[in-house]
Design a protein around this motif. Structure first.
Motif, PDB file in Angstrom:
ATOM      1  N   UNK A 198       0.548  -0.911   0.039  1.00 12.34           N
ATOM      2  CA  UNK A 198       0.073  -0.197  -0.182  1.00 12.34           C
ATOM      3  C   UNK A 198       1.087   1.532  -0.376  1.00 12.34           C
ATOM      4  N   UNK A 227       3.085   1.604   2.338  1.00 10.13           N
ATOM      5  CA  UNK A 227       3.193   1.901   3.586  1.00 10.13           C
ATOM      6  C   UNK A 227       4.830   1.836   3.931  1.00 10.13           C
ATOM      7  N   UNK A 280       5.315 -10.557  11.571  1.00  5.11           N
ATOM      8  CA  UNK A 280       4.289  -9.428  11.428  1.00  5.11           C
ATOM      9  C   UNK A 280       4.214  -9.184  13.574  1.00  5.11           C
ATOM     10  N   UNK A 317       2.324  -7.382  16.342  1.00  7.27           N
ATOM     11  CA  UNK A 317       1.438  -6.297  17.373  1.00  7.27           C
ATOM     12  C   UNK A 317       1.529  -5.283  16.891  1.00  7.27           C
ATOM     13  N   UNK A 318       1.332  -4.403  15.476  1.00  7.83           N
ATOM     14  CA  UNK A 318       1.270  -2.682  15.219  1.00  7.83           C
ATOM     15  C   UNK A 318       1.581  -1.794  16.156  1.00  7.83           C
ATOM     16  N   UNK A 319       1.019  -2.978  17.011  1.00  8.00           N
ATOM     17  CA  UNK A 319       0.499  -0.861  18.930  1.00  8.00           C
ATOM     18  C   UNK A 319       2.252  -1.350  19.033  1.00  8.00           C
ATOM     19  N   UNK A 331       1.590 -18.416  13.825  1.00  6.06           N
ATOM     20  CA  UNK A 331       0.734 -17.513  14.304  1.00  6.06           C
ATOM     21  C   UNK A 331       0.116 -17.573  13.549  1.00  6.06           C
ATOM     22  N   UNK A 362      -8.130  -2.378   5.471  1.00  3.92           N
ATOM     23  CA  UNK A 362      -6.434  -1.783   5.654  1.00  3.92           C
ATOM     24  C   UNK A 362      -6.708  -0.872   5.879  1.00  3.92           C
ATOM     25  N   UNK A 398      -5.972  -0.065  10.155  1.00  4.67           N
ATOM     26  CA  UNK A 398      -4.783  -1.060  10.090  1.00  4.67           C
ATOM     27  C   UNK A 398      -4.008   0.411   9.948  1.00  4.67           C
ATOM     28  N   UNK A 399      -4.047   1.186   8.704  1.00  2.00           N
ATOM     29  CA  UNK A 399      -2.779   1.801   8.495  1.00  2.00           C
ATOM     30  C   UNK A 399      -2.566   3.014   9.376  1.00  2.00           C
ATOM     31  N   UNK A 418      -3.973   2.856  12.160  1.00  2.00           N
ATOM     32  CA  UNK A 418      -3.548   2.356  13.975  1.00  2.00           C
ATOM     33  C   UNK A 418      -2.146   2.724  13.719  1.00  2.00           C
ATOM     34  N   UNK A 419      -1.263   1.864  12.841  1.00  2.00           N
ATOM     35  CA  UNK A 419      -0.118   1.680  12.683  1.00  2.00           C
ATOM     36  C   UNK A 419       0.654   2.854  13.090  1.00  2.00           C
ATOM     37  N   UNK A 420       0.335   3.884  12.517  1.00  2.00           N
ATOM     38  CA  UNK A 420       0.658   5.348  12.409  1.00  2.00           C
ATOM     39  C   UNK A 420       0.885   5.958  13.802  1.00  2.00           C
ATOM     40  N   UNK A 452       0.574   4.946  16.653  1.00  2.00           N
ATOM     41  CA  UNK A 452       1.377   3.256  17.633  1.00  2.00           C
ATOM     42  C   UNK A 452       2.290   3.701  17.488  1.00  2.00           C
ATOM     43  N   UNK A 508      -5.130  -7.432  12.135  1.00  2.00           N
ATOM     44  CA  UNK A 508      -3.386  -7.745  12.487  1.00  2.00           C
ATOM     45  C   UNK A 508      -3.065  -6.973  13.869  1.00  2.00           C
ATOM     46  N   UNK A 509      -3.372  -6.492  14.826  1.00  2.00           N
ATOM     47  CA  UNK A 509      -3.503  -6.738  15.875  1.00  2.00           C
ATOM     48  C   UNK A 509      -3.589  -7.718  16.382  1.00  2.00           C
ATOM     49  N   UNK A 553      -1.843 -10.203  16.448  1.00  2.00           N
ATOM     50  CA  UNK A 553      -0.538 -11.028  16.306  1.00  2.00           C
ATOM     51  C   UNK A 553       0.073 -10.309  17.882  1.00  2.00           C
TER      52      UNK A 553
END
Lengths: 1022, 510
Positions: A681, A683, A734, A736-738, A790, B104, B107-108, B110-112, B114, B501-502, B505
């Motif tokens: 994307x 990113x 991958x 956790x994006x957090x 996972x 998406x 997700x995007x 959220x990612x930025x 954090x 994704x969160x 993971x």
């Protein structure tokens, strides 16, 4: 003294006797040549069932007295097929020996040594340099296609200078390298795929180490298999100069499927726009002016295009882009070689010039390579040698499209390149003439070695090897010439530098000893290899004008600089023991301990052991008594190999940097989170979280095989079955994006490859004037992802704008690269049918693609086509691939043929809707069940609509040759002229406009066309 | 030992020695990263501290955040914007309020957000320990770290509700699993961070794109107002708020500090001037209290902005009047865009025809080569906001900042917090009079007044990423979007689903 006289007189009498006999004998002479039409010194020549015999001299000539009872001349040479010629009263014979790939005495090069073919315990395939097809190939990798069972070679297209993807026994890594290790003359160079530095003419042999037993000696780099290339060396007792040329003309193998008639193109475009909901003024071909930049472009109406508009002349333009873009170019290849040697010194020198012209204008590739190989016996026990390779390559140009509308011209009325809009960057002639894109590389490779025979059974070899290379890429996109120029504020210029250096010290002992019926060979050594790759890129954006191109980047409006260095080291201890009992029970143990800087502090060192056993049943009396087998050997091996194919520094924490505008300038910041590649994307993907425990991938492989030979090895068969399981997969997990990171290299997951390989060769006829052999190989591999931590599924590869998703996946339980998307059932014929299928709005209209509702949130069809209905829809891995070849020689003429086929691979054909298919599109009058209606705003979904069977059978090569041998007195010793046709025809049901070989992931996006070529070759030996 | 054996032994020993020497020197196989700073080499000096806060700010204008992503997520669900036909399923789900966890765009962002939290955490954790720094600068930088963390969490909690409350830096993968925190805890953290920032920061403006005390107080006012109104209107998830009135009072207090307690930022009389780059970047006093700052000289999107392209139609380069009500005003060339966002008729027709926020800030016609083109609100190329334009753009690179806290926003926060008082009326009427739509009905009750201010916000702050949160905090997603504008809401009305994704993971998040 008396005795001496007696002795002498006896000899004299005997001699006289012989002389008298010779009166009835017939003197015959001749010359012996190898399969390269090179004279063969040292071949033994005898008369069957008599004692008469001799050996050929340095020019391959022999003279011999044939006794009257002698009927058959027998010529043998190590590694060549025995030749028997019935004496027919001639005084002179020319004998052509064929290389025998099956001779049990042939030597097979393995890691850190060589073994007799009959003593090989692992799965090793050998290919002689002479078996490579003669065609334009910038690197030898492409020529391996179809030559060796278990080795899959795919090329993504026919761009000059492009490499190939090689997979040995399937792909076994998800994110790490999948390429085999390439070893040239004992020096591990790195990933195989583009061996441009070695002229294929200089290659003596290529060995492919396929199983764990043979590859484990390369430890943490052996899991993808090993390709061992051995270059030609000088031979004692000969000195010759040879010259070879190859002149090649290339053609397009596939006729581009483009609009043939501007009216059809315009009709389709208008229809698509109207169906897509365009407002009337936005329908393209309605006879109006549209603004472009400061001016306007006139879009004719269909009536005008047809010449039916009473107020306008017939539209004059009908541009043949194919004619303008493609050509049938000539390519050249010249090699000059001198080699030879005395007892003490052996040498080989060669130089090569290679020029390949693309089938697209202004696209070409040039290469100069030279090589010097020298061996000197310093003392009785010590030999030293050196090998130096220099290579220079130059790549120029790019691929160009031909699908542009014929309605518009190349140039506008003012002589500028014609554009239909401010962002129309598709004029191929503009691109060809305006863009600068050249890459020049220099490679210098060399090694020196000393080999010391410490005792008659123990020797030591030490070598120092180095590789150095530099590449510079120059690019310039003039003002508003490309999207990239636009994205870079108007114009883009860059210089990309990369250079690498690699140093390896290799030291090992070899011990060979025989105790009665016990044979032992052992190798033990240490090596250290250090690599550094350095990059810098200088980019200028927004230039004042296009005069200087990228010559003075400091004049750019904005300058960007980036640089990087990757360095890593590998320290290794290795050893191998071969034990043979009674020359029939063979055992091999191999092990390597590798310490790599790339891995985490907790896992710096790894050990890779393997073992193999073989039973030469043909040496057993009970088999010999059968009188059937000339060879019967059972082999089995098991062992561990590794893969460390990741970039360095992945175990360490790494910070990123970024700039922020604070009113007057940009300031630079640093902190956690390293922005890496962009994802699909656009990113940036953030990494940089260290992992102290990161380590290599481990592949456990089991191989069982059998080698069978009949009729004195004239019919041979090799069969192998293998299971390869790779675990601790190097995987970008991958996270956790957090946490502020997207992914981290970890070890987990498992992939399996299992398969069968078959190779067969038969010398059907082997007589004086006629030789005929056939051979073939067959490979079946089944690949499966067993676990990925996972995740059950990860998407890989590019995000395709046309379907707005990634289409390839790694899915647990499925082969790697499996396609993921919707299932379809043809074309919707009525609105009711569309709605019943679970589609809504435009998607449900007649003429649209009928996607199927196969599931829902509860796992059952829910009457709605949505993302729950996506599933695995295709597997780009072939069911099997195969190759067939035959060689026919009659007197001075020879003919060879190679076929190569791939069966059962699914391809994702993004080029499916070609103009010829749009002509058959769904309309009210033509309710097609196959092709949808024209609709410019259709949101295509990733679906099996695109999936097409990619099976093909290709006439890979046909060569016809004529060999002229002189008596040896003229300056020219031998001469060969041949005509070689490559990629002559492909039998396939795939999209006619394209080649079905599209690369490993099986996606046809319209690659550079693979040419059909015909080469005229000439080899002269002086 | 025979001579022969001896010789052999010596030879072997010599070779073995060479090997051992070669081996021992590299057996540790250590590596150092090249060209990359890491935890061992950073946060040592004052310059490192400055670089650390720059890095924390630099997340804001990224594509996934204020250069595009924030507007996609906050504007598409409202009556302000829809998107072009092939914009992708992520946009479509937001526009149609049927978001799923696999969206998406969510997700995007959220990612930025954090990533921003991680960078702010790094500042907060490390800058106080850097030796030898001037105390005022240390405070300033640390305070900015608190401000940024609060901003990210305020965005997160307003979009997603309960989220993991990460306040420490991640050194090891074992720290990754983390449960969601209650909304109350997140607001406690936000308020605590902003109060710390309020103490640490100076009132003076440091530079464009950096926060000072008015930014902190403006944000704090918005936080309190969000809490107060969510409670007052019974918005889902905000039962924990004890007293709406207390928080209205706090919102009034802090908004009042911005309105009356400082002179760095002020009301701009001319609407086009608010969004004129040369004015808001260069004038001594501007409306832009805090922006995600960009400049067209930047090297990539994120340092320059392509946000204007999202709004501008794609047909052809456009020339407009700087002040569309004044035929004598300058002609500006604003180029063409991608027509990604399309203005919805709902917001377009909600304006009074004389409302200058429509007549001056929405472009309904333009010229190209002397020809005038009208934009049709029902076509694919629609009237569009001119809040994000750059007449001096270089190619796609623009200097158009994304305003995060604007004076007019805080003025309306103040009005809403005050209620129908003199101060409240004065504030809202200041906005209305600039827009030339006259004073608000002077005899409204509290609720009607606040509803009127919220409507005023819809007009004033349209396309700036406020509307969704105003609808959510006033519990009026259904009332406005469904009942008034005929949308359907399938999911994600008050809180978007946490990205898959969160969920996949982070084992503690469920």
């Amino acid at each position: 003294m008396k005795n001496f006289i007696a002795c002498c007189s006896t000899v004299l009498i005997l001699c006289l006797h012989v002389l008298s006999a010779s009166a009835q004998q017939k003197k015959i002479s001749g010359r012996v040549f190898d399969d390269q039409s090179k004279p063969l010194p040292g071949a033994s020549v005898s008369i069957k069932d008599t004692k008469a015999g001799t050996a050929t001299d340095a020019d391959g000539r022999f003279t011999l007295n044939a006794p009257p009872e002698g009927k058959v001349l027998v010529v043998t040479y190590l590694g060549m097929l025995k030749k028997e010629i019935v004496l027919d009263g001639q005084a002179s014979y020319t004998v052509n020996l064929q290389a025998s790939p099956n001779s049990l005495n042939n030597v097979v090069i393995v890691g850190y040594g060589a073994v007799k073919k009959s003593d090989v315990t692992g799965s090793v395939a050998t290919l002689k340099g002479s078996e490579l097809n003669k065609t334009t190939a910038s690197s030898v990798d492409q020529l391996l296609q179809g030559k060796v069972a278990g080795v899959q070679v795919t090329t993504g297209g026919g761009q000059p200078g492009s490499g190939a993807t090689i997979r040995i026994r399937g792909a076994s890594s998800l994110n790490g390298s999948k390429d085999p290790l390439l070893v040239v003359d004992g020096y591990p160079w790195g990933d195989a795929g583009n061996l441009k530095q070695i002229n294929p003419d200089d290659i003596e042999s290529i060995e492919v180490l396929k199983d764990a037993s043979s590859a484990a000696i390369y430890g943490s780099r052996g899991a993808n298999g090993v390709i061992v290339v051995t270059t030609r060396k000088g031979r004692t007792g000969q000195s010759r100069i040879s010259f070879s040329t190859l002149e090649t003309i290339s053609f397009r193998a596939n006729k581009p499927d483009i609009w043939q008639d501007p009216v059809d193109d315009a009709t389709y475009s208008n229809e698509a726009a109207i169906t897509g909901g365009a407002i009337p003024a936005d329908v393209p071909y309605i006879g109006i002016y549209r603004p472009v930049g400061d001016g306007f472009v006139y879009f004719p109406s269909i009536a005008e295009l047809r010449g039916l508009d009473p107020n306008k002349p017939k539209w004059p333009t009908n541009t043949d882009w194919v004619k303008l873009v493609y050509r049938n170019p000539l390519s050249q290849n010249y090699t000059l070689t001198a080699d030879g040697g005395s007892e003490k010194t052996k040498y080989a020198i060669s130089g090569n010039y290679y020029k390949e012209q693309g089938t697209v204008i202004k696209n070409n590739y040039e290469k100069y390579t030279s090589r010097l190989n020298l061996d000197q016996k310093l003392t009785k026990a010590i030999t030293a040698g050196a090998n130096v390779i220099l290579a220079y390559t130059k790549n120029n140009g790019q691929q160009l499209g031909v699908s542009r509308s014929r309605i518009f011209p190349v140039y506008d009325s003012t002589g500028n390149y014609f554009r239909t809009s401010a962002t129309d960057f598709g004029n191929p002639i503009a691109l060809a003439n305006q863009l600068l894109n050249t890459t020049k590389t220099v490679d210098i490779l060399g090694n020196v070695y000393v080999n010391a025979k410490i005792t008659d059974w123990l020797s030591f070899r030490t070598s120092l090897n180095s590789k150095f290379g530099n590449s510079v890429q120059d690019q310039y996109d003039p003002k508003n010439s490309t999207q990239r120029a636009l994205d870079n504020k108007g114009s883009y210029g860059s210089i990309g530098n990369s250079n690498y250096s690699d140093l390896l010290t290799e030291n090992y002992f070899t011990a060979t000893k025989k105790f009665g019926e016990h044979d032992i060979t052992a190798v033990a050594g240490y090596s250290y290899q250090k690599t550094s790759n350095r990059f810098s890129t200088l980019v200028g954006q927004n230039f004042v004008n296009d005069v200087l191109q990228n010559e003075n980047l400091s004049t750019a409006g904005t300058m960007l600089i980036s640089n990087d260095l990757q360095r890593y080291g590998l320290s290794s201890w290795y050893g191998r023991g071969n034990y043979a009992f009674k020359d029939r029970y063979l055992i091999t143990f191999t092990g390597r301990a590798d310490g790599s800087t790339k891995f985490g502090s907790n896992n710096k060192w790894a050990f890779f052991p393997s073992g193999a056993i073989a039973w030469k049943m043909s040496e057993e009396d009970f088999i010999k008594d059968l009188g059937v087998f000339s060879e019967l050997k059972l082999r089995g091996s098991y062992g561990l190999t590794g893969n460390q194919g990741i970039s360095p520094y992945q175990t360490l924490d790494r910070y990123g940097s970024n700039k922020y505008y604070t009113g007057t300038t940009f300031q630079t910041g640093f902190g956690p989170g390293l922005a890496g590649d962009n994802d699909e994307q656009g990113r940036t993907i953030v990494e940089g979280l260290g992992n102290n425990s990161l380590k290599w991938e481990t592949t456990r492989s089991l191989d069982v095989g059998v080698d069978v030979g009949f009729f004195d090895q004239r019919l041979t068969l090799t069969a192998d079955y293998y299971i390869k399981r790779t675990n601790d997969l190097l995987r970008l997990k991958t996270i956790a994006p957090s946490a502020g990171f997207d992914r981290q290299w970890i070890n987990d997951g498992e992939v399996e490859n299992r398969g069968v390989e078959l190779g067969i060769n038969a010398e059907i006829i082997n007589s004086k004037d006629l030789n005929w052999s056939v051979g073939g190989n067959f490979t079946l591999n089944r690949n499966k992802v067993l676990a990925m931590g996972e995740s059950n599924q990860v998407f890989i590869g590019s995000l395709y704008e046309s379907v707005r998703q990634q289409i390839s996946t790694y899915t647990v339980g499925q082969p790697m690269f499996s396609f993921y998307g919707y299932k379809t059932a043809g074309i919707i014929q009525t609105l009711d049918e569309g709605i019943a299928a679970g589609l809504t709005g435009v998607d449900a209209q007649p003429g649209e693609i009928k996607y199927l509702d196969i599931s829902g949130p509860s796992g059952k069809p829910d009457g709605v086509v949505d993302s729950y209905d996506r599933t695995i829809i295709g597997n780009p891995n072939p069911d099997f691939f195969y190759s067939f070849n035959t060689n026919l020689k009659y007197k001075q003429f020879d003919l060879s043929l190679q076929l190569y086929g791939v069966k059962g691979d699914d391809l994702w054909d993004f080029q499916k809707m070609t103009p010829s298919r749009w002509m058959q599109r769904w309309t009210l009058d033509n309710p097609s069940k196959e092709y949808p209606r024209a609709n410019a705003t259709r949101g295509y979904r990733a679906s099996d609509f695109y999936i097409t069977d990619g099976s093909f059978l290709r006439i890979q090569n046909v060569t016809v040759g004529y060999n002229l041998k002189t008596s040896g007195t003229q300056a020219v010793q031998s001469l060969r002229i041949f005509l070689s046709g490559n990629n002559l025809y492909t039998f396939t049901k795939f999209n006619k406009g394209f080649d079905p070989e599209v690369g490993e992931s099986g996606i046809n996006s319209g690659a550079y066309p693979r040419p059909r070529s015909v080469s005229l070759g000439l080899n002269i030996i002086f | 030992m025979t001579t022969m054996k001896k010789k052999f032994f010596i030879k072997c020993t010599a070779v073995a020695l060479v090997l051992v020497m070669a081996g021992s020197s590299c057996s540790k196989m250590k590596e150092d990263p090249y060209g990359m700073i890491n935890s061992k080499t950073f946060y040592k000096t004052a310059d490192d501290a400055r670089a650390a806060i720059i890095y924390a700010y630099s997340i804001l204008p990224e594509v996934g955040y204020y250069s595009r992503g924030y507007y996609i997520v906050t504007e598409l669900p409202t009556e302000n914007l829809t998107q072009k036909g092939d914009a992708g399923v992520g946009n479509l789900e937001l526009d149609e309020l049927r978001t799923t966890s696999t969206n998406s765009d969510l997700d995007n962002i959220w990612t930025y957000m954090y990533r921003g939290v991680a960078r702010a955490n790094a500042v907060i954790a490390n800058v106080p320990n850097i030796p030898g720094m001037v105390e005022s600068e240390r405070n300033q930088i640390t305070g900015e770290g608190y401000f940024l963390r609060a901003l990210h969490f305020f965005n997160l909690v307003r979009m997603f509700g309960e989220v993991p409350l990460r306040t420490s830096t991640i050194e090891d993968a074992s720290q990754i699993p983390m449960a969601k925190s209650p909304i109350k805890d997140i607001y406690d953290q936000i308020i605590s961070d902003l109060q710390k920032a309020d103490e640490l920061l100076t009132t003076e403006r440091i530079s464009e794109g950096r926060a000072n005390r008015p930014a902190v107080e403006g944000l704090l006012a918005k936080v309190y107002l969000h809490l107060a109104s969510s409670k007052a209107y019974n918005s889902p998830g905000y039962d924990f708020v004890a007293s709406a009135d207390d928080y209205y009072a706090q919102a009034k207090l802090y908004a009042g500090k911005v309105i009356n307690g400082q002179s760095t930022f002020n009301f701009t009389e001319s609407l086009p001037d608010i969004f004129a780059i040369d004015v808001y970047k260069k004038a001594a006093v501007t409306e832009h209290i805090f922006d995600a700052a960009v400049d067209r000289s930047g090297d990539r999107e994120g340092s320059f902005s392509k946000l204007p392209n999202m709004f501008l139609p794609a047909d052809r380069p456009m020339t407009i009047l700087y002040n569309q009500l004044d035929p004598s005003s300058a002609q500006i060339n604003i180029g063409q865009g991608w027509g990604h966002f399309r203005t919805e008729n709902a917001v377009y027709s909600s304006y009074n025809d004389v409302d200058r926020r429509k007549t001056q800030l929405i472009v309904s016609s333009y010229t190209n080569g002397g020809i005038t083109y009208q934009l049709d609100i029902t076509s694919s190329s629609r009237p569009f906001t001119r809040k994000f334009i750059d007449p001096d753009r270089i190619g796609d690179a623009s200097s158009a900042n994304s305003p995060i806290i604007r004076y007019s926003d805080i003025l309306l926060v103040y009005a809403e917090a005050c209620g129908p008082t003199t101060d409240g009326y004065a504030a809202v009427n200041k906005i209305r009079n600039r827009a030339a739509i006259g004073d608000l009905n002077p005899s409204l009750d509290v609720t009607s007044f606040r509803n009127a201010v919220i409507q005023e916000r819809a007009w004033e702050l349209a396309f700036e990423g406020n509307r969704l949160f105003d609808l959510r905090r006033t519990n009026s997603m259904e009332a406005v979007l469904v009942k008034k504008y005929g949308k359907t809401i399938t999911s994600g009305a008050y809180f978007f689903p946490i990205p898959q994704r969160e969920l996949d993971t982070n084992p503690l998040i469920k």
